[in-house]
Design a protein around this motif. Structure first.
Motif, PDB file in Angstrom:
ATOM      1  N   UNK A 163       0.883  -1.314  -0.263  1.00  0.00           N
ATOM      2  CA  UNK A 163      -0.092  -0.022  -0.106  1.00  0.00           C
ATOM      3  C   UNK A 163       0.708   1.674  -0.111  1.00  0.00           C
ATOM      4  N   UNK A 164       2.279   1.112   0.436  1.00  0.00           N
ATOM      5  CA  UNK A 164       2.698   2.357   0.202  1.00  0.00           C
ATOM      6  C   UNK A 164       3.790   2.498  -0.193  1.00  0.00           C
ATOM      7  N   UNK A 165       4.263   1.571  -1.983  1.00  0.00           N
ATOM      8  CA  UNK A 165       4.562   1.508  -3.023  1.00  0.00           C
ATOM      9  C   UNK A 165       4.601   3.082  -3.697  1.00  0.00           C
ATOM     10  N   UNK A 166       5.069   3.106  -4.535  1.00  0.00           N
ATOM     11  CA  UNK A 166       5.252   3.777  -5.857  1.00  0.00           C
ATOM     12  C   UNK A 166       5.775   3.828  -7.143  1.00  0.00           C
ATOM     13  N   UNK A 167       7.678   3.935  -6.282  1.00  0.00           N
ATOM     14  CA  UNK A 167       7.861   3.584  -7.488  1.00  0.00           C
ATOM     15  C   UNK A 167       8.558   1.805  -8.429  1.00  0.00           C
ATOM     16  N   UNK A 168       8.560   0.786  -6.647  1.00  0.00           N
ATOM     17  CA  UNK A 168       9.146   0.105  -6.476  1.00  0.00           C
ATOM     18  C   UNK A 168       8.821  -1.058  -7.647  1.00  0.00           C
ATOM     19  N   UNK A 169       9.956  -1.701  -8.124  1.00  0.00           N
ATOM     20  CA  UNK A 169       9.781  -2.710  -9.390  1.00  0.00           C
ATOM     21  C   UNK A 169      11.033  -3.895  -9.882  1.00  0.00           C
ATOM     22  N   UNK A 170       9.517  -4.610  -8.824  1.00  0.00           N
ATOM     23  CA  UNK A 170      11.034  -6.263  -8.682  1.00  0.00           C
ATOM     24  C   UNK A 170      10.661  -6.101 -10.386  1.00  0.00           C
ATOM     25  N   UNK A 171      12.102  -7.289 -10.553  1.00  0.00           N
ATOM     26  CA  UNK A 171      12.004  -7.855 -11.743  1.00  0.00           C
ATOM     27  C   UNK A 171      11.508  -9.082 -11.908  1.00  0.00           C
ATOM     28  N   UNK A 172      11.088  -9.698 -10.573  1.00  0.00           N
ATOM     29  CA  UNK A 172      10.277 -11.673 -10.483  1.00  0.00           C
ATOM     30  C   UNK A 172       8.954 -11.058  -9.607  1.00  0.00           C
ATOM     31  N   UNK A 173       7.816 -11.310  -9.392  1.00  0.00           N
ATOM     32  CA  UNK A 173       6.550 -11.001  -8.709  1.00  0.00           C
ATOM     33  C   UNK A 173       6.310 -12.047  -8.991  1.00  0.00           C
ATOM     34  N   UNK A 174       5.790 -12.741  -7.023  1.00  0.00           N
ATOM     35  CA  UNK A 174       4.852 -13.917  -7.201  1.00  0.00           C
ATOM     36  C   UNK A 174       4.241 -13.470  -6.481  1.00  0.00           C
ATOM     37  N   UNK A 175       3.130 -13.610  -6.677  1.00  0.00           N
ATOM     38  CA  UNK A 175       1.596 -14.079  -5.962  1.00  0.00           C
ATOM     39  C   UNK A 175       1.278 -15.174  -5.861  1.00  0.00           C
ATOM     40  N   UNK A 191     -12.223  -7.260  -2.574  1.00  0.00           N
ATOM     41  CA  UNK A 191     -11.899  -6.308  -3.996  1.00  0.00           C
ATOM     42  C   UNK A 191     -10.410  -5.069  -3.451  1.00  0.00           C
ATOM     43  N   UNK A 192     -10.676  -4.778  -2.734  1.00  0.00           N
ATOM     44  CA  UNK A 192      -9.742  -3.343  -1.732  1.00  0.00           C
ATOM     45  C   UNK A 192      -8.136  -4.363  -1.452  1.00  0.00           C
ATOM     46  N   UNK A 193      -8.690  -5.272  -0.671  1.00  0.00           N
ATOM     47  CA  UNK A 193      -7.781  -6.127  -1.022  1.00  0.00           C
ATOM     48  C   UNK A 193      -6.504  -7.053  -1.511  1.00  0.00           C
ATOM     49  N   UNK A 194      -7.655  -7.535  -2.728  1.00  0.00           N
ATOM     50  CA  UNK A 194      -6.874  -7.981  -3.691  1.00  0.00           C
ATOM     51  C   UNK A 194      -6.548  -7.155  -4.742  1.00  0.00           C
ATOM     52  N   UNK A 195      -6.709  -5.742  -4.675  1.00  0.00           N
ATOM     53  CA  UNK A 195      -5.831  -4.644  -5.568  1.00  0.00           C
ATOM     54  C   UNK A 195      -4.578  -4.053  -4.583  1.00  0.00           C
ATOM     55  N   UNK A 196      -4.886  -4.218  -3.385  1.00  0.00           N
ATOM     56  CA  UNK A 196      -3.150  -3.733  -3.020  1.00  0.00           C
ATOM     57  C   UNK A 196      -2.471  -5.273  -3.372  1.00  0.00           C
ATOM     58  N   UNK A 197      -2.523  -6.405  -2.807  1.00  0.00           N
ATOM     59  CA  UNK A 197      -1.676  -6.856  -3.846  1.00  0.00           C
ATOM     60  C   UNK A 197      -1.148  -7.166  -4.871  1.00  0.00           C
ATOM     61  N   UNK A 198      -1.873  -6.933  -6.108  1.00  0.00           N
ATOM     62  CA  UNK A 198      -1.536  -6.442  -7.115  1.00  0.00           C
ATOM     63  C   UNK A 198      -0.609  -5.071  -7.544  1.00  0.00           C
ATOM     64  N   UNK A 199      -0.197  -4.591  -6.513  1.00  0.00           N
ATOM     65  CA  UNK A 199       0.669  -3.333  -6.793  1.00  0.00           C
ATOM     66  C   UNK A 199       1.395  -4.093  -6.643  1.00  0.00           C
ATOM     67  N   UNK A 200       2.030  -5.496  -6.532  1.00  0.00           N
ATOM     68  CA  UNK A 200       3.266  -5.779  -6.663  1.00  0.00           C
ATOM     69  C   UNK A 200       3.569  -5.705  -8.007  1.00  0.00           C
ATOM     70  N   UNK A 201       2.759  -6.030  -9.371  1.00  0.00           N
ATOM     71  CA  UNK A 201       2.943  -6.361 -10.044  1.00  0.00           C
ATOM     72  C   UNK A 201       3.039  -4.487 -11.095  1.00  0.00           C
ATOM     73  N   UNK A 202       2.118  -3.552 -10.135  1.00  0.00           N
ATOM     74  CA  UNK A 202       1.771  -2.527 -10.951  1.00  0.00           C
ATOM     75  C   UNK A 202       3.046  -1.493 -11.638  1.00  0.00           C
ATOM     76  N   UNK A 227      -5.332  -6.045 -16.640  1.00  0.00           N
ATOM     77  CA  UNK A 227      -3.828  -6.761 -17.404  1.00  0.00           C
ATOM     78  C   UNK A 227      -2.864  -6.187 -17.249  1.00  0.00           C
ATOM     79  N   UNK A 228      -2.019  -7.008 -16.503  1.00  0.00           N
ATOM     80  CA  UNK A 228      -0.660  -6.810 -16.437  1.00  0.00           C
ATOM     81  C   UNK A 228       0.125  -6.075 -17.712  1.00  0.00           C
ATOM     82  N   UNK A 229       1.665  -5.657 -17.354  1.00  0.00           N
ATOM     83  CA  UNK A 229       2.368  -5.772 -18.544  1.00  0.00           C
ATOM     84  C   UNK A 229       3.826  -6.538 -18.176  1.00  0.00           C
ATOM     85  N   UNK A 230       3.582  -7.331 -17.093  1.00  0.00           N
ATOM     86  CA  UNK A 230       4.660  -8.313 -17.077  1.00  0.00           C
ATOM     87  C   UNK A 230       4.602  -9.641 -17.710  1.00  0.00           C
TER      88      UNK A 230
END
Length: 444
Positions: A163-175, A191-202, A227-230
């Protein structure tokens, strides 16, 4: 000099203070509660101003950036004041990432993320890469960035940290998976909790990877709509994948173009289908950062598992005692009940996070012979299971719960601590709860 204010004087807060001071910030640490003596000593040693048992607004609202501990909700008035003033309020993960060029494997999910993180770290380290493990586990990520020069990081990341990331960008993300958890922090909106988890790929792009459970309908349905970009890298126990991992009888098959390899599930030291999935995710992640398949096959056989996660403690009078204190939600407890094949005396309870116990009912009716409630308020558990099991006992201390379990359990049974709840009513954290369980067993 820019002013960095840190809300929360725990592991992530003090780690951020160390890194902030190193990078030339004017640092101030503020904690609404007491700061542990060990952390105070660190702050004193590096000459950082701090306060405890209060938040002095005059010293906080003049910040250029604020790092908020993941335990502090966004709705706290002080946080809302900062946001209204336009002050960036970020997580430790976001702050630390700004000061490293390391390749990051980021792991989130409702369950399995600690096991997957520790297994991935084990595979990457034994694969010969210079790697650190941090995030929601072990040492602070910021402290590691300040004191080391790792080329790779494996990070366990909670929804609160995302919830507190802005530019954080992992090379490999795992959910690993997404099931209802922490809904009290998300206004009981899944839905809000799901969206929060998917921030790992934003912030990921086409050169990055998102590894996910293709058997998890919540994840699959979200990806259809958002859809995500990765590059998507699914794993499954049910269906063959063009790119990813799947189970064919007792063999895990890994296919990451142009490379493929396979391993028998007999290689895994961890039991249960959920751990086959954890092994798939960790193997894929390791492979994607160029760990050789021979190293993966060799080192996966030496992994010993995670404390407080289906940890076999002792056998007494042919009764097995199992510590699953890390099961702080319903889904984690489902895996535990499913994985144990013997009749179960189940110790359950704690701080309910909006749990729906109905999904456990078939498993409880089939396997559980007695329930021992361990919590300040057990009413919801009594309502859910009072008519499903003959023996239901209420307790308010671990010693008492273990003594009751010892009296009830018979030869061939398992006593399982798998609380399905947070620990904060009677214990410091889930580790403290698990440690007390183990200590009580040794006193029997």
């Amino acid at each position: 000099m820019k002013r960095l204010v840190i809300l929360g004087g725990g592991e992530s807060g003090v780690g951020t203070a160390i890194l902030g001071k190193q990078k030339g910030y004017d640092v101030f640490v503020s904690d609404k509660g007491e700061i542990k003596e060990a952390y105070k000593n660190v702050l004193e040693h590096i000459e950082i101003e701090w306060e405890e048992n209060q938040h002095t607004e005059a010293k906080i609202l003049n910040a250029d950036v604020v790092m908020k501990s993941p335990g502090i909700p966004d709705r706290v008035p002080l946080v809302q004041q900062l946001v209204a003033k336009g002050v960036p309020v970020i997580s430790e993960i976001e702050f630390a990432t700004r000061y490293t060029n390391a390749t990051i494997i980021g792991i989130t999910g409702s369950n399995g993320k600690t096991t997957t993180t520790m297994l991935t770290y084990h595979l990457v380290k034994h694969g010969g890469l210079h790697v650190g493990m941090a995030g929601n586990i072990g040492d602070s990520y910021a402290k590691m960035v300040a004191e080391n020069d790792f080329g790779h990081y494996v990070l366990e990341i909670s929804s609160f940290q995302l919830d507190g990331i802005d530019k954080f960008k992992p090379k490999v993300a795992i959910i690993t998976n997404i099931t209802p958890d922490h809904l009290d922090r998300y206004d009981y909106q899944f839905e809000r909790y799901i969206a929060s988890k998917f921030r790992i790929a934003m912030n990921q792009d086409a050169d990055d990877y998102l590894i996910y459970d293709a058997d998890d309908e919540v994840i699959v349905n979200w990806l259809k709509k958002h859809p995500v970009q990765s590059k998507l890298v699914p794993f499954s126990l049910k269906t063959e994948q063009e790119f990813g991992a799947w189970l064919a009888k007792d063999t895990i098959k890994i296919k990451v173009e142009p490379k493929t390899f396979e391993m028998s599930t007999d290689f895994l030291t961890l039991e249960g289908q959920h751990n086959v999935k954890n092994a798939m995710a960790a193997s894929l992640a390791s492979h994607l950062v160029n760990v050789r398949k021979e190293a993966i096959l060799q080192s996966i056989q030496s992994f010993q598992g995670v404390p407080h996660r289906l940890e076999k403690v002792l056998k007494i009078n042919h009764v097995e005692y199992v510590n699953d204190s890390k099961a702080t939600n319903v889904n984690a407890t489902y895996y535990a009940l499913d994985g144990i094949k013997k009749p179960i005396v189940w110790i359950v309870g704690g701080v309910d996070k909006g749990n729906d116990y109905s999904e456990l009912m078939p498993m409880v009716r089939e396997k559980v012979k007695a329930i021992i409630c361990l919590g300040v308020d057990n009413q919801k558990l009594l309502d859910a299971f009072g008519n499903a099991v003959e023996i239901v006992v209420e307790t308010v201390a671990m010693d008492e719960a273990v003594k009751v379990a010892y009296k009830i359990a018979e030869r061939g049974d398992s006593v399982l601590l798998s609380p399905a709840c947070a620990s904060f009513d009677l214990f410091e954290n889930y580790e403290d709860r698990g440690d007390q369980f183990k200590a009580a067993i040794k006193k029997l």
